[in-house]
Scaffold this active site. Structure first.
Site, short mmCIF file in Angstrom:
data_model
loop_
_atom_site.label_atom_id
_atom_site.label_comp_id
_atom_site.label_asym_id
_atom_site.label_seq_id
_atom_site.Cartn_x
_atom_site.Cartn_y
_atom_site.Cartn_z
N ASP A 146 -38.51 1.77 14.19
CA ASP A 146 -38.53 3.01 13.68
C ASP A 146 -39.73 3.94 13.99
O ASP A 146 -40.71 3.27 14.41
CB ASP A 146 -38.02 3.07 12.35
CG ASP A 146 -37.78 4.32 11.72
OD1 ASP A 146 -37.37 5.13 12.43
OD2 ASP A 146 -38.04 4.65 10.66
N SER A 147 -39.46 5.08 13.89
CA SER A 147 -40.78 5.90 13.89
C SER A 147 -41.97 5.29 12.78
O SER A 147 -43.13 5.73 12.88
CB SER A 147 -40.79 7.20 13.86
OG SER A 147 -40.12 7.70 12.51
N TYR A 185 -40.81 11.23 14.38
CA TYR A 185 -40.24 11.68 15.86
C TYR A 185 -39.33 13.02 15.60
O TYR A 185 -38.70 13.48 16.87
CB TYR A 185 -39.07 10.48 16.04
CG TYR A 185 -39.75 9.34 16.63
CD1 TYR A 185 -41.01 8.88 16.97
CD2 TYR A 185 -38.93 7.98 16.65
CE1 TYR A 185 -41.47 7.86 17.33
CE2 TYR A 185 -39.23 6.83 17.40
CZ TYR A 185 -40.52 6.65 17.56
OH TYR A 185 -41.26 5.78 18.34
N GLY A 186 -38.98 13.13 14.56
CA GLY A 186 -38.15 14.44 14.41
C GLY A 186 -38.30 15.80 14.84
O GLY A 186 -37.53 16.69 14.69
N CYS A 210 -33.36 4.07 13.65
CA CYS A 210 -33.65 5.47 13.53
C CYS A 210 -32.71 6.26 14.23
O CYS A 210 -32.23 6.31 15.16
CB CYS A 210 -35.11 5.56 14.36
SG CYS A 210 -35.51 7.28 14.72
N THR A 234 -32.89 9.62 14.82
CA THR A 234 -33.58 10.22 15.83
C THR A 234 -33.42 9.94 17.20
O THR A 234 -33.05 10.41 18.12
CB THR A 234 -35.01 10.94 15.31
OG1 THR A 234 -34.76 11.22 13.94
CG2 THR A 234 -35.26 12.18 16.04
N CYS A 254 -31.16 10.09 8.16
CA CYS A 254 -32.46 9.46 8.69
C CYS A 254 -32.59 8.37 7.61
O CYS A 254 -32.47 8.34 6.56
CB CYS A 254 -33.29 10.53 8.40
SG CYS A 254 -35.27 10.19 8.58
N THR A 255 -33.07 7.24 8.46
CA THR A 255 -33.29 5.77 7.48
C THR A 255 -34.46 6.18 6.49
O THR A 255 -34.42 5.39 5.30
CB THR A 255 -33.63 4.81 8.68
OG1 THR A 255 -34.64 5.16 9.42
CG2 THR A 255 -32.43 4.58 9.28
N1 DGL Z 1 -36.19 7.29 10.28
C1 DGL Z 1 -35.93 8.04 11.42
C2 DGL Z 1 -34.51 8.61 11.47
O1 DGL Z 1 -33.49 8.00 11.20
C3 DGL Z 1 -37.17 9.01 12.02
C4 DGL Z 1 -37.59 10.08 11.36
C5 DGL Z 1 -38.79 10.84 11.95
O2 DGL Z 1 -39.71 10.03 12.61
O3 DGL Z 1 -38.67 12.01 12.15
O4 DGL Z 1 -34.37 9.78 11.81
#
Ligand code: DGL
Length: 262
Positions: free
Chosen positions: A11-12, A43-44, A74, A76, A184-185
């Site tokens: 994940d990020s 990442y978002g 993730c 995203t 989002c996780t």
């Molecule tokens: N945990 C991620 C998701 O499910 C990423 C959140 C991010 O980095 O913005 O989207």
């Protein structure tokens, strides 16, 4: 940990640990190799190209460590570029999408709210997912640009986090949502707070258990499950600061786990 053929999960940042924890519950004999791409979180607010480049880099690392499957934990990354990642990989790649379908099945008010990162909500893949159900149910989306930072900082109970949750959830309630998707996780770590802010009539839908079941199904299909009887181990890597990651792992996974630089 000797990584014979671990399940790679990334994940990020720390959000994907919620998925890794469910995978651990279902697969106690498998080794898990987790990567938090913390230096590049969130990442978002990044472009699809940037996210794909990070997905390729992290996946190359996991495959180099012998990963037998890769879980993109993730939403995203999955909605931005999982198709491109799959096109270049020979191992099973399992992703995570916002749980719109279970939410549509659960709603009574016919209004579903989705909390997710700005990028997830802008992707074609999310638009296509929402469009599949929008003739029968209203899908109301709410980008939450500031939540991931709070969660990465482990500020689950901060006043600022509560203010943000109220700001993001109120518009969904005003539109009549009785079901809210955690798209989002990272938000899994705020599930209880989100339920409190949303109130007792609102159901919260998250996907980490379904994703873990899908991991089991895919590995079983491919004959890749570890032999039962042994105890699986975990190794945690980050592209960010090791000391920070060590505190995150201590809090969310449990004490005594070593962390390594990516
Ligand atoms: N945990 C991620 C998701 O499910 C990423 C959140 C991010 O980095 O913005 O989207």
């Amino acid at each position: 940990m000797p990584h014979s053929h671990p399940i790679g999960i990334f994940d990020s940042g720390i959000g994907g640990l919620s998925v890794a924890a469910k995978v651990r519950e279902l697969l106690p004999a498998d080794d898990i190799l987790y990567v938090a791409d913390s230096r590049h979180a969130p990442y978002g607010d990044k472009s699809d190209d940037f996210i794909l480049e990070r997905m390729n880099t992290v996946t190359d690392f996991l495959l180099g460590q012998g990963a037998k499957a890769v879980v993109v934990a993730c939403n995203t990354a999955t909605t931005s570029a999982i198709a491109q990642l799959r096109a270049t990989c020979s191992v099973p790649i399992i992703g995570v999408e916002p749980g719109v379908k279970p939410a549509v099945l659960a709603t009574r008010s016919r209004v579903v709210g989705v909390l997710a990162t700005p990028r997830t909500l802008q992707t074609h893949s999310f638009s296509a997912l929402a469009a599949r159900f929008s003739s029968t149910v209203s899908i109301e989306v709410q980008p939450c640009p500031d939540l991931v930072g709070q969660i990465e900082a482990l500020r689950f109970d901060d006043h600022e986090t509560l203010v943000l949750l109220n700001r993001y959830i109120a518009p969904l309630l005003e539109k009549g949502a009785d079901t809210i998707v955690l798209g989002c996780t990272h938000y899994n770590y705020l599930a209880e707070r989100i339920a409190q802010v949303a109130g007792p009539g609102v159901q919260i839908v998250s996907t980490e258990s379904a994703v873990a079941r899908e991991v089991v199904r895919r590995l079983a299909c491919e004959g890749l499950l570890a032999e039962s009887g042994k105890s699986g181990d975990e190794a945690f890597y980050t592209s960010g600061e090791l000391a920070v990651f060590g505190r995150q792992i201590d809090r969310l996974w449990g004490p005594g786990k070593a962390v390594y630089p990516l």
